[in-house]
Scaffold this active site. Structure first.
Site, PDB file in Angstrom:
ATOM      1  N   SER A   1      42.171  41.652  46.342  1.00 24.29           N
ATOM      2  CA  SER A   1      43.493  42.437  45.859  1.00 24.29           C
ATOM      3  C   SER A   1      44.441  42.498  47.191  1.00 24.29           C
ATOM      4  O   SER A   1      43.695  42.491  48.315  1.00 24.29           O
ATOM      5  CB  SER A   1      43.363  43.825  45.688  1.00 24.29           C
ATOM      6  OG  SER A   1      44.390  44.559  45.747  1.00 24.29           O
TER       7      SER A   1
ATOM      8  N   TYR B   1      38.530  52.234  46.166  1.00 22.26           N
ATOM      9  CA  TYR B   1      38.932  51.039  45.414  1.00 22.26           C
ATOM     10  C   TYR B   1      39.182  49.868  46.354  1.00 22.26           C
ATOM     11  O   TYR B   1      38.407  48.775  46.492  1.00 22.26           O
ATOM     12  CB  TYR B   1      39.944  51.119  44.409  1.00 22.26           C
ATOM     13  CG  TYR B   1      40.187  49.855  43.938  1.00 22.26           C
ATOM     14  CD1 TYR B   1      39.526  49.090  43.133  1.00 22.26           C
ATOM     15  CD2 TYR B   1      41.332  49.138  44.117  1.00 22.26           C
ATOM     16  CE1 TYR B   1      39.703  47.768  42.635  1.00 22.26           C
ATOM     17  CE2 TYR B   1      41.890  48.084  43.834  1.00 22.26           C
ATOM     18  CZ  TYR B   1      41.201  47.014  42.909  1.00 22.26           C
ATOM     19  OH  TYR B   1      41.460  46.097  42.546  1.00 22.26           O
TER      20      TYR B   1
ATOM     21  N   LYS C   1      36.825  46.435  47.855  1.00 29.08           N
ATOM     22  CA  LYS C   1      37.306  45.053  47.914  1.00 29.08           C
ATOM     23  C   LYS C   1      37.037  44.352  49.275  1.00 29.08           C
ATOM     24  O   LYS C   1      36.687  43.363  49.408  1.00 29.08           O
ATOM     25  CB  LYS C   1      38.678  45.010  47.353  1.00 29.08           C
ATOM     26  CG  LYS C   1      39.109  45.169  45.936  1.00 29.08           C
ATOM     27  CD  LYS C   1      38.271  44.271  45.157  1.00 29.08           C
ATOM     28  CE  LYS C   1      38.396  44.339  43.702  1.00 29.08           C
ATOM     29  NZ  LYS C   1      37.549  43.584  42.841  1.00 29.08           N
TER      30      LYS C   1
HETATM   31  P1  NAD Z   1      39.683  45.212  33.818  1.00 24.79           P
HETATM   32  O1  NAD Z   1      39.146  46.642  33.741  1.00 24.79           O
HETATM   33  O2  NAD Z   1      40.599  44.820  32.628  1.00 24.79           O
HETATM   34  O3  NAD Z   1      38.506  44.316  33.669  1.00 24.79           O
HETATM   35  C1  NAD Z   1      37.109  44.396  34.413  1.00 24.79           C
HETATM   36  C2  NAD Z   1      36.012  44.069  33.428  1.00 24.79           C
HETATM   37  O4  NAD Z   1      34.817  43.995  33.725  1.00 24.79           O
HETATM   38  C3  NAD Z   1      36.034  44.906  32.054  1.00 24.79           C
HETATM   39  O5  NAD Z   1      35.793  44.103  31.063  1.00 24.79           O
HETATM   40  C4  NAD Z   1      34.837  45.533  32.209  1.00 24.79           C
HETATM   41  O6  NAD Z   1      34.287  46.010  31.079  1.00 24.79           O
HETATM   42  C5  NAD Z   1      34.073  44.850  33.053  1.00 24.79           C
HETATM   43  N1  NAD Z   1      33.005  45.742  33.947  1.00 24.79           N
HETATM   44  C6  NAD Z   1      33.222  46.920  34.648  1.00 24.79           C
HETATM   45  N2  NAD Z   1      32.028  47.362  35.362  1.00 24.79           N
HETATM   46  C7  NAD Z   1      31.148  46.079  34.897  1.00 24.79           C
HETATM   47  C8  NAD Z   1      29.726  46.179  35.306  1.00 24.79           C
HETATM   48  N3  NAD Z   1      29.027  47.041  35.977  1.00 24.79           N
HETATM   49  N4  NAD Z   1      29.159  45.214  34.481  1.00 24.79           N
HETATM   50  C9  NAD Z   1      29.598  44.245  33.910  1.00 24.79           C
HETATM   51  N5  NAD Z   1      31.137  44.313  33.472  1.00 24.79           N
HETATM   52  C10 NAD Z   1      31.496  45.539  33.854  1.00 24.79           C
HETATM   53  O7  NAD Z   1      40.318  44.867  35.055  1.00 24.79           O
HETATM   54  P2  NAD Z   1      41.200  43.548  35.430  1.00 24.79           P
HETATM   55  O8  NAD Z   1      42.742  43.994  35.530  1.00 24.79           O
HETATM   56  O9  NAD Z   1      41.024  42.493  34.469  1.00 24.79           O
HETATM   57  O10 NAD Z   1      40.862  43.303  36.698  1.00 24.79           O
HETATM   58  C11 NAD Z   1      39.714  42.174  37.094  1.00 24.79           C
HETATM   59  C12 NAD Z   1      39.137  42.220  38.386  1.00 24.79           C
HETATM   60  O11 NAD Z   1      40.533  41.886  39.105  1.00 24.79           O
HETATM   61  C13 NAD Z   1      38.681  43.531  38.962  1.00 24.79           C
HETATM   62  O12 NAD Z   1      37.620  43.104  39.775  1.00 24.79           O
HETATM   63  C14 NAD Z   1      40.034  44.168  39.622  1.00 24.79           C
HETATM   64  O13 NAD Z   1      39.480  44.931  40.619  1.00 24.79           O
HETATM   65  C15 NAD Z   1      40.464  42.708  40.253  1.00 24.79           C
HETATM   66  N6  NAD Z   1      41.850  43.139  40.563  1.00 24.79           N
HETATM   67  C16 NAD Z   1      42.795  43.443  39.189  1.00 24.79           C
HETATM   68  C17 NAD Z   1      44.212  43.733  39.606  1.00 24.79           C
HETATM   69  C18 NAD Z   1      45.020  44.081  38.521  1.00 24.79           C
HETATM   70  O14 NAD Z   1      46.045  44.689  38.813  1.00 24.79           O
HETATM   71  N7  NAD Z   1      44.541  44.078  37.110  1.00 24.79           N
HETATM   72  C19 NAD Z   1      44.622  43.575  40.938  1.00 24.79           C
HETATM   73  C20 NAD Z   1      43.780  43.244  42.257  1.00 24.79           C
HETATM   74  C21 NAD Z   1      42.484  43.018  41.706  1.00 24.79           C
HETATM   75  C1  UD1 Z   2      47.847  49.479  42.325  1.00 22.71           C
HETATM   76  C2  UD1 Z   2      46.987  49.843  43.450  1.00 22.71           C
HETATM   77  C3  UD1 Z   2      46.263  48.664  43.964  1.00 22.71           C
HETATM   78  C4  UD1 Z   2      45.834  47.760  42.882  1.00 22.71           C
HETATM   79  C5  UD1 Z   2      46.866  47.569  41.810  1.00 22.71           C
HETATM   80  C6  UD1 Z   2      46.592  46.579  40.744  1.00 22.71           C
HETATM   81  C7  UD1 Z   2      47.351  51.980  44.457  1.00 22.71           C
HETATM   82  C8  UD1 Z   2      48.072  52.817  45.560  1.00 22.71           C
HETATM   83  N1  UD1 Z   2      47.326  50.800  44.502  1.00 22.71           N
HETATM   84  O1  UD1 Z   2      48.966  48.979  43.059  1.00 22.71           O
HETATM   85  O2  UD1 Z   2      45.249  49.100  44.733  1.00 22.71           O
HETATM   86  O3  UD1 Z   2      45.194  46.608  43.457  1.00 22.71           O
HETATM   87  O4  UD1 Z   2      47.347  48.710  41.562  1.00 22.71           O
HETATM   88  O5  UD1 Z   2      45.650  47.526  39.767  1.00 22.71           O
HETATM   89  O6  UD1 Z   2      47.350  52.677  43.334  1.00 22.71           O
HETATM   90  N2  UD1 Z   2      55.111  53.334  39.966  1.00 22.71           N
HETATM   91  C9  UD1 Z   2      56.076  54.214  39.490  1.00 22.71           C
HETATM   92  N3  UD1 Z   2      55.648  55.021  38.389  1.00 22.71           N
HETATM   93  C10 UD1 Z   2      54.527  54.643  37.781  1.00 22.71           C
HETATM   94  C11 UD1 Z   2      53.507  53.612  38.521  1.00 22.71           C
HETATM   95  C12 UD1 Z   2      53.842  53.279  39.461  1.00 22.71           C
HETATM   96  O7  UD1 Z   2      57.018  54.352  40.085  1.00 22.71           O
HETATM   97  O8  UD1 Z   2      54.208  55.567  36.637  1.00 22.71           O
HETATM   98  C13 UD1 Z   2      55.618  52.563  40.902  1.00 22.71           C
HETATM   99  C14 UD1 Z   2      54.664  52.702  42.265  1.00 22.71           C
HETATM  100  O9  UD1 Z   2      54.989  53.776  43.231  1.00 22.71           O
HETATM  101  C15 UD1 Z   2      54.791  51.302  43.189  1.00 22.71           C
HETATM  102  C16 UD1 Z   2      55.115  50.404  41.898  1.00 22.71           C
HETATM  103  O10 UD1 Z   2      55.540  51.012  40.861  1.00 22.71           O
HETATM  104  O11 UD1 Z   2      55.733  51.225  43.683  1.00 22.71           O
HETATM  105  C17 UD1 Z   2      53.932  49.646  41.449  1.00 22.71           C
HETATM  106  O12 UD1 Z   2      52.813  50.471  41.123  1.00 22.71           O
HETATM  107  P1  UD1 Z   2      51.428  50.175  40.461  1.00 22.71           P
HETATM  108  O13 UD1 Z   2      51.684  49.321  39.293  1.00 22.71           O
HETATM  109  O14 UD1 Z   2      50.340  51.154  40.304  1.00 22.71           O
HETATM  110  O15 UD1 Z   2      50.834  49.130  41.556  1.00 22.71           O
HETATM  111  P2  UD1 Z   2      50.398  49.304  43.079  1.00 22.71           P
HETATM  112  O16 UD1 Z   2      50.682  50.445  43.330  1.00 22.71           O
HETATM  113  O17 UD1 Z   2      51.427  48.224  43.845  1.00 22.71           O
END
Ligand code: NAD
Ligand code: UD1
Length: 358
Positions: free
Chosen positions: A123, A148, A152
């Site tokens: 991330s 979190y 990472k």
């Molecule tokens: P998500 O929660 O939708 O998917 C994660 C999946 O992993 C789920 O299906 C969950 O059931 C499974 N899981 C959790 N713990 C587990 C375990 N112990 N064993 C097996 N399965 C398990 O999340 P996502 O948005 O699809 O994110 C996927 C990956 O990308 C994560 O590692 C997350 O940290 C990373 N990531 C996501 C975002 C985002 O904004 N979505 C941003 C940066 C990084």
């Molecule tokens: C967040 C996480 C980041 C994670 C990412 C994807 C934090 C500090 N960071 O990123 O670690 O990888 O999600 O899961 O939580 N906002 C509002 N109202 C809301 C929600 C968000 O104004 O209800 C604003 C936030 O202040 C930010 C922007 O929208 O400026 C995006 O927020 P969000 O979608 O939560 O993502 P990040 O904070 O960038």
């Protein structure tokens, strides 16, 4: 065959679909901690192909050893993990155990099985609070402010040590900026089990009438309109980056990190106004204090991914918002059943067929 851990989740399910559509064989490992088997049924429906499924925990070594014995896996995409920042502050051990411990366990099982190709979901949070934009892969601005993000960063460090110690490993670390959007069919999308904490899923629920107003966390940031600026990237572009990474890793060794972002920053208010224009719905706003741990701005320099992987993000903000809104209207309760009206998938199909094709 590709093992996709967390393959039933938001990003994982889109990756499984893209892999199947590219002709790969896929096995999913998921414990459904934050997802539903329905996501995989829909992947099957769109692709007309079936991924194998092992229901289990990535922290369980015997589950992994058994999986690698049963399936001829040659590479792994590791999405499984926990991702709620606020929850990670309250339950740090659970986050380190799943995200760091789970990744170590996976690597041990991979090495035991002779599988050394790994794509890891990291991330942009690993960069900390950067003042200079855009952020490239060499940027170091401090440390993540929550468990979190730390989990990472720690996993990235573990993977770097591993690649240094043993040159059979080929590891791609993908630093996602802000993934949003959904599959254009309206059948696959983000289905958070709890009240969403991220901006777009929350906004969609407000627009859908399930929540009263969108909190805007801070309007006094040093940004053009005072609200936080982020690099939103369509989930389909994000998973395309995974396939390009896999192709790269299959012909290389060592470890390399790539940013996956568009290189464009949009403020909270810009995103809200674009959504209002596309949906024709006015979104009530609730101006609040800054959210602790938030940074003012964050967008990617994705030059390295373009030059080395041949990857660029192609979909614009309007497409992200249109696809996300399509998903939300067709699946107001995500993958769970709609009360009294059959499955959400049926509704998605009906509504999708009523929409003009883009
Ligand atoms: P998500 O929660 O939708 O998917 C994660 C999946 O992993 C789920 O299906 C969950 O059931 C499974 N899981 C959790 N713990 C587990 C375990 N112990 N064993 C097996 N399965 C398990 O999340 P996502 O948005 O699809 O994110 C996927 C990956 O990308 C994560 O590692 C997350 O940290 C990373 N990531 C996501 C975002 C985002 O904004 N979505 C941003 C940066 C990084
Ligand atoms: C967040 C996480 C980041 C994670 C990412 C994807 C934090 C500090 N960071 O990123 O670690 O990888 O999600 O899961 O939580 N906002 C509002 N109202 C809301 C929600 C968000 O104004 O209800 C604003 C936030 O202040 C930010 C922007 O929208 O400026 C995006 O927020 P969000 O979608 O939560 O993502 P990040 O904070 O960038």
């Amino acid at each position: 065959m590709i093992l996709v851990t967390g393959g039933a989740g938001y990003l994982g399910a889109h990756a499984v679909l893209a892999l199947l559509e590219a002709g790969e064989e896929v096995v999913v490992l998921d414990n459904f901690a934050n997802s539903s088997p329905e996501a995989l049924r829909r992947v099957r429906r769109i692709s007309r192909r079936k991924p194998a499924l092992v229901v289990g925990d990535v922290r369980n070594r015997s589950v992994l050893d058994d999986l690698f014995k049963r399936f001829p896996v040659d590479a792994v995409m590791h999405f499984a993990g926990l991702k709620a920042v606020g929850e990670s502050v309250r339950q740090p051990l659970r986050y380190y155990d799943t995200n760091v411990g789970g990744s170590i366990n996976l690597c041990q099982a991979m090495a035991y099985a002779g599988v050394f190709t790994l794509v890891f979901s990291s991330s942009a949070t690993v960069y900390g609070d950067c003042q200079r934009m855009p952020i490239d892969e060499q940027t170091a601005c401090g440390h993540p402010t929550n468990p979190y993000g730390q989990s990472k960063l720690m996993t990235e460090q573990v993977l770097a040590s591993l690649a240094q110690a043993d040159d059979r490993w080929s590891i791609g670390v993908l630093r996602y900026f802000n993934p949003v959007g959904a599959h254009p069919s309206g059948l696959l999308g983000e289905s958070p089990k709890a009240v969403p904490s991220n901006l777009l899923p929350y906004l969609l629920r407000v627009a859908g009438g399930q929540l009263p107003a969108l909190p805007v966390f801070g309007n006094d940031y040093p940004t053009p309109d005072g609200t936080g600026v982020r690099d939103y990237i369509h989930v389909l572009d994000l998973v395309a980056g995974h396939l390009d990474t896999l192709a790269y890793l299959r012909r290389s060794s060592g470890i390399r990190a790539w940013n996956l972002g568009t290189g464009l920053g949009y403020s909270v208010l810009e995103l809200v106004h674009a959504f209002e224009r596309i949906s024709g719905i006015s979104v009530p706003l609730d101006m609040r204090e800054r959210r602790p741990g938030d940074v003012a701005k964050c967008w990617a320099d994705a030059t390295r991914a373009r030059e080395e992987l041949g990857w660029v993000a192609r979909r614009d903000l309007d497409t992200m918002l249109r696809d996300a809104w399509h998903w939300q209207r067709a699946n107001p309760t995500g993958y769970s059943k709609m009360p009294g009206s059959g499955t959400a998938a049926k509704v998605a199909d009906e509504r999708a067929s009523a929409l003009p094709l883009r």
